[in-house]
Design a protein around this motif. Structure first.
Motif, PDB file in Angstrom:
ATOM      1  N   ASP A  98       0.810  -1.221   0.000  1.00 42.81           N
ATOM      2  CA  ASP A  98       0.000   0.000   0.000  1.00 42.81           C
ATOM      3  C   ASP A  98       0.844   1.272   0.000  1.00 42.81           C
ATOM      4  O   ASP A  98       0.315   2.378   0.029  1.00 42.81           O
ATOM      5  CB  ASP A  98      -0.952   0.003   1.195  1.00 42.81           C
ATOM      6  CG  ASP A  98      -0.216  -0.058   2.536  1.00 42.81           C
ATOM      7  OD1 ASP A  98       1.031  -0.153   2.562  1.00 42.81           O
ATOM      8  OD2 ASP A  98      -0.914  -0.016   3.575  1.00 42.81           O
ATOM      9  N   GLY A  99       2.186   1.137  -0.002  1.00 46.68           N
ATOM     10  CA  GLY A  99       3.070   2.298  -0.013  1.00 46.68           C
ATOM     11  C   GLY A  99       3.339   2.888   1.357  1.00 46.68           C
ATOM     12  O   GLY A  99       4.053   3.879   1.484  1.00 46.68           O
ATOM     13  N   ARG A 100       2.790   2.291   2.392  1.00 46.94           N
ATOM     14  CA  ARG A 100       2.987   2.765   3.766  1.00 46.94           C
ATOM     15  C   ARG A 100       4.183   2.033   4.361  1.00 46.94           C
ATOM     16  O   ARG A 100       4.281   0.812   4.271  1.00 46.94           O
ATOM     17  CB  ARG A 100       1.730   2.463   4.575  1.00 46.94           C
ATOM     18  CG  ARG A 100       1.759   2.924   6.000  1.00 46.94           C
ATOM     19  CD  ARG A 100       0.392   2.583   6.646  1.00 46.94           C
ATOM     20  NE  ARG A 100       0.297   3.043   7.986  1.00 46.94           N
ATOM     21  CZ  ARG A 100       0.628   2.332   9.067  1.00 46.94           C
ATOM     22  NH1 ARG A 100       1.096   1.100   8.933  1.00 46.94           N
ATOM     23  NH2 ARG A 100       0.491   2.837  10.273  1.00 46.94           N
ATOM     24  N   GLY A 101       5.093   2.787   4.970  1.00 50.74           N
ATOM     25  CA  GLY A 101       6.257   2.194   5.613  1.00 50.74           C
ATOM     26  C   GLY A 101       6.082   2.193   7.115  1.00 50.74           C
ATOM     27  O   GLY A 101       5.661   3.194   7.692  1.00 50.74           O
ATOM     28  N   GLU A 102       6.389   1.063   7.756  1.00 52.00           N
ATOM     29  CA  GLU A 102       6.295   0.983   9.211  1.00 52.00           C
ATOM     30  C   GLU A 102       7.584   0.375   9.756  1.00 52.00           C
ATOM     31  O   GLU A 102       8.068  -0.639   9.252  1.00 52.00           O
ATOM     32  CB  GLU A 102       5.085   0.147   9.625  1.00 52.00           C
ATOM     33  CG  GLU A 102       4.781   0.285  11.085  1.00 52.00           C
ATOM     34  CD  GLU A 102       3.378  -0.162  11.475  1.00 52.00           C
ATOM     35  OE1 GLU A 102       3.261  -0.753  12.554  1.00 52.00           O
ATOM     36  OE2 GLU A 102       2.416   0.073  10.705  1.00 52.00           O
ATOM     37  N   PHE A 103       8.113   1.014  10.809  1.00 56.77           N
ATOM     38  CA  PHE A 103       9.427   0.685  11.346  1.00 56.77           C
ATOM     39  C   PHE A 103       9.341   0.703  12.874  1.00 56.77           C
ATOM     40  O   PHE A 103       8.739   1.613  13.443  1.00 56.77           O
ATOM     41  CB  PHE A 103      10.452   1.717  10.855  1.00 56.77           C
ATOM     42  CG  PHE A 103      10.420   1.874   9.359  1.00 56.77           C
ATOM     43  CD1 PHE A 103      11.232   1.092   8.557  1.00 56.77           C
ATOM     44  CD2 PHE A 103       9.542   2.763   8.753  1.00 56.77           C
ATOM     45  CE1 PHE A 103      11.176   1.208   7.170  1.00 56.77           C
ATOM     46  CE2 PHE A 103       9.477   2.882   7.375  1.00 56.77           C
ATOM     47  CZ  PHE A 103      10.299   2.103   6.581  1.00 56.77           C
ATOM     48  N   HIS A 104       9.931  -0.309  13.529  1.00 53.24           N
ATOM     49  CA  HIS A 104       9.844  -0.441  14.984  1.00 53.24           C
ATOM     50  C   HIS A 104      11.227  -0.623  15.607  1.00 53.24           C
ATOM     51  O   HIS A 104      12.136  -1.152  14.969  1.00 53.24           O
ATOM     52  CB  HIS A 104       8.989  -1.656  15.356  1.00 53.24           C
ATOM     53  CG  HIS A 104       7.554  -1.502  14.998  1.00 53.24           C
ATOM     54  ND1 HIS A 104       7.055  -1.876  13.783  1.00 53.24           N
ATOM     55  CD2 HIS A 104       6.514  -0.993  15.691  1.00 53.24           C
ATOM     56  CE1 HIS A 104       5.764  -1.620  13.740  1.00 53.24           C
ATOM     57  NE2 HIS A 104       5.409  -1.081  14.887  1.00 53.24           N
ATOM     58  N   GLY A 105      11.326  -0.232  16.856  1.00 52.82           N
ATOM     59  CA  GLY A 105      12.556  -0.423  17.604  1.00 52.82           C
ATOM     60  C   GLY A 105      12.325  -0.202  19.080  1.00 52.82           C
ATOM     61  O   GLY A 105      11.216   0.136  19.510  1.00 52.82           O
ATOM     62  N   ASP A 106      13.371  -0.403  19.859  1.00 53.94           N
ATOM     63  CA  ASP A 106      13.324  -0.226  21.311  1.00 53.94           C
ATOM     64  C   ASP A 106      14.255   0.903  21.708  1.00 53.94           C
ATOM     65  O   ASP A 106      15.330   1.070  21.143  1.00 53.94           O
ATOM     66  CB  ASP A 106      13.753  -1.516  22.018  1.00 53.94           C
ATOM     67  CG  ASP A 106      12.796  -2.657  21.744  1.00 53.94           C
ATOM     68  OD1 ASP A 106      11.583  -2.478  21.955  1.00 53.94           O
ATOM     69  OD2 ASP A 106      13.265  -3.727  21.306  1.00 53.94           O
ATOM     70  N   ASP A 107      13.822   1.690  22.706  1.00 47.37           N
ATOM     71  CA  ASP A 107      14.604   2.823  23.181  1.00 47.37           C
ATOM     72  C   ASP A 107      14.193   3.090  24.614  1.00 47.37           C
ATOM     73  O   ASP A 107      13.389   2.351  25.195  1.00 47.37           O
ATOM     74  CB  ASP A 107      14.342   4.048  22.290  1.00 47.37           C
ATOM     75  CG  ASP A 107      15.470   5.078  22.324  1.00 47.37           C
ATOM     76  OD1 ASP A 107      16.338   5.006  23.212  1.00 47.37           O
ATOM     77  OD2 ASP A 107      15.478   5.968  21.453  1.00 47.37           O
ATOM     78  N   THR A 108      14.725   4.159  25.168  1.00 47.61           N
ATOM     79  CA  THR A 108      14.269   4.648  26.469  1.00 47.61           C
ATOM     80  C   THR A 108      13.925   6.121  26.312  1.00 47.61           C
ATOM     81  O   THR A 108      14.498   6.828  25.466  1.00 47.61           O
ATOM     82  CB  THR A 108      15.351   4.493  27.564  1.00 47.61           C
ATOM     83  OG1 THR A 108      16.523   5.205  27.156  1.00 47.61           O
ATOM     84  CG2 THR A 108      15.677   3.036  27.819  1.00 47.61           C
ATOM     85  N   HIS A 109      12.971   6.583  27.110  1.00 47.06           N
ATOM     86  CA  HIS A 109      12.599   7.997  27.141  1.00 47.06           C
ATOM     87  C   HIS A 109      12.261   8.348  28.579  1.00 47.06           C
ATOM     88  O   HIS A 109      11.426   7.690  29.207  1.00 47.06           O
ATOM     89  CB  HIS A 109      11.412   8.288  26.223  1.00 47.06           C
ATOM     90  CG  HIS A 109      11.044   9.724  26.212  1.00 47.06           C
ATOM     91  ND1 HIS A 109      11.782  10.670  25.536  1.00 47.06           N
ATOM     92  CD2 HIS A 109      10.044  10.396  26.828  1.00 47.06           C
ATOM     93  CE1 HIS A 109      11.243  11.856  25.721  1.00 47.06           C
ATOM     94  NE2 HIS A 109      10.185  11.715  26.504  1.00 47.06           N
ATOM     95  N   ASP A 110      12.918   9.378  29.089  1.00 46.29           N
ATOM     96  CA  ASP A 110      12.732   9.790  30.492  1.00 46.29           C
ATOM     97  C   ASP A 110      12.872   8.609  31.444  1.00 46.29           C
ATOM     98  O   ASP A 110      12.086   8.449  32.387  1.00 46.29           O
ATOM     99  CB  ASP A 110      11.380  10.488  30.681  1.00 46.29           C
ATOM    100  CG  ASP A 110      11.331  11.871  30.060  1.00 46.29           C
ATOM    101  OD1 ASP A 110      12.409  12.439  29.769  1.00 46.29           O
ATOM    102  OD2 ASP A 110      10.218  12.391  29.868  1.00 46.29           O
ATOM    103  N   GLY A 111      13.847   7.741  31.173  1.00 48.02           N
ATOM    104  CA  GLY A 111      14.129   6.616  32.049  1.00 48.02           C
ATOM    105  C   GLY A 111      13.190   5.427  31.898  1.00 48.02           C
ATOM    106  O   GLY A 111      13.323   4.443  32.627  1.00 48.02           O
ATOM    107  N   LYS A 112      12.256   5.486  30.966  1.00 48.51           N
ATOM    108  CA  LYS A 112      11.314   4.385  30.754  1.00 48.51           C
ATOM    109  C   LYS A 112      11.638   3.678  29.444  1.00 48.51           C
ATOM    110  O   LYS A 112      11.962   4.322  28.445  1.00 48.51           O
ATOM    111  CB  LYS A 112       9.878   4.907  30.687  1.00 48.51           C
ATOM    112  CG  LYS A 112       9.388   5.481  31.988  1.00 48.51           C
ATOM    113  CD  LYS A 112       7.948   5.937  31.868  1.00 48.51           C
ATOM    114  CE  LYS A 112       7.503   6.537  33.195  1.00 48.51           C
ATOM    115  NZ  LYS A 112       6.202   7.144  33.101  1.00 48.51           N
TER     116      LYS A 112
END
Length: 157
Positions: A98-112
């Protein structure tokens, strides 16, 4: 299925209208708006590209290095900002039929710990949309916390 030329649409110069949550984890936080300019160019015969976004009103720049893995047929998107000088953990994914790109990953933000999702959509010769969302509950819910609407610059811009 993704290919080494999925991000060819992004090459060139763009104006960006940014909407960004004041608190990336709070769906009820206010949105801030700010302009940016953007330029993107190809590397590795299309299997990589790099871009730079300039946010002069806030005094920082960002960059993304995108790399295509031909055996897995996925992209890794790697973000950095002049505010930190560090490369954030990559998000990986692909474009669908459909031309839509989806990308995932892991990170932290404000210690979470957060699960990160980028979505590319609305892609045309003159427009594109990028969205970032975070999940802190195993992807049950997402908080969209940054939206960029891209408009291609004309030679008169």
């Amino acid at each position: 299925m993704s290919s080494p030329h999925d991000f060819d649409f992004l090459h060139g110069e763009w104006d960006i209208h940014n909407l960004r949550r004041t608190d990336f984890l709070d769906a009820d936080s206010d949105w801030e708006e700010f302009p940016a300019t953007h330029r993107c160019w190809s590397l590795f015969d299309g299997a990589a590209d790099i871009d730079e976004m300039d946010v002069p009103d806030q005094g920082w720049r960002g960059l993304t290095l995108r790399l295509f893995d031909p055996s897995a047929r996925v992209w890794s998107l790697n973000w950095s900002s002049s505010r930190t000088g560090k490369l954030f953990p990559p998000v990986t994914g692909r474009f669908g039929a459909d031309g839509r790109g989806e990308f995932h990953g892991d990170d932290t933000h404000d210690g979470k710990d957060v699960r990160v999702r980028y979505v590319w959509s609305g892609i045309s010769a003159t427009t594109a949309r990028w969205e970032q969302a975070f999940s802190v509950d195993g992807e049950d819910t997402w908080v969209t916390n940054w939206v960029m609407d891209f408009t291609r610059r004309t030679s008169a811009s």
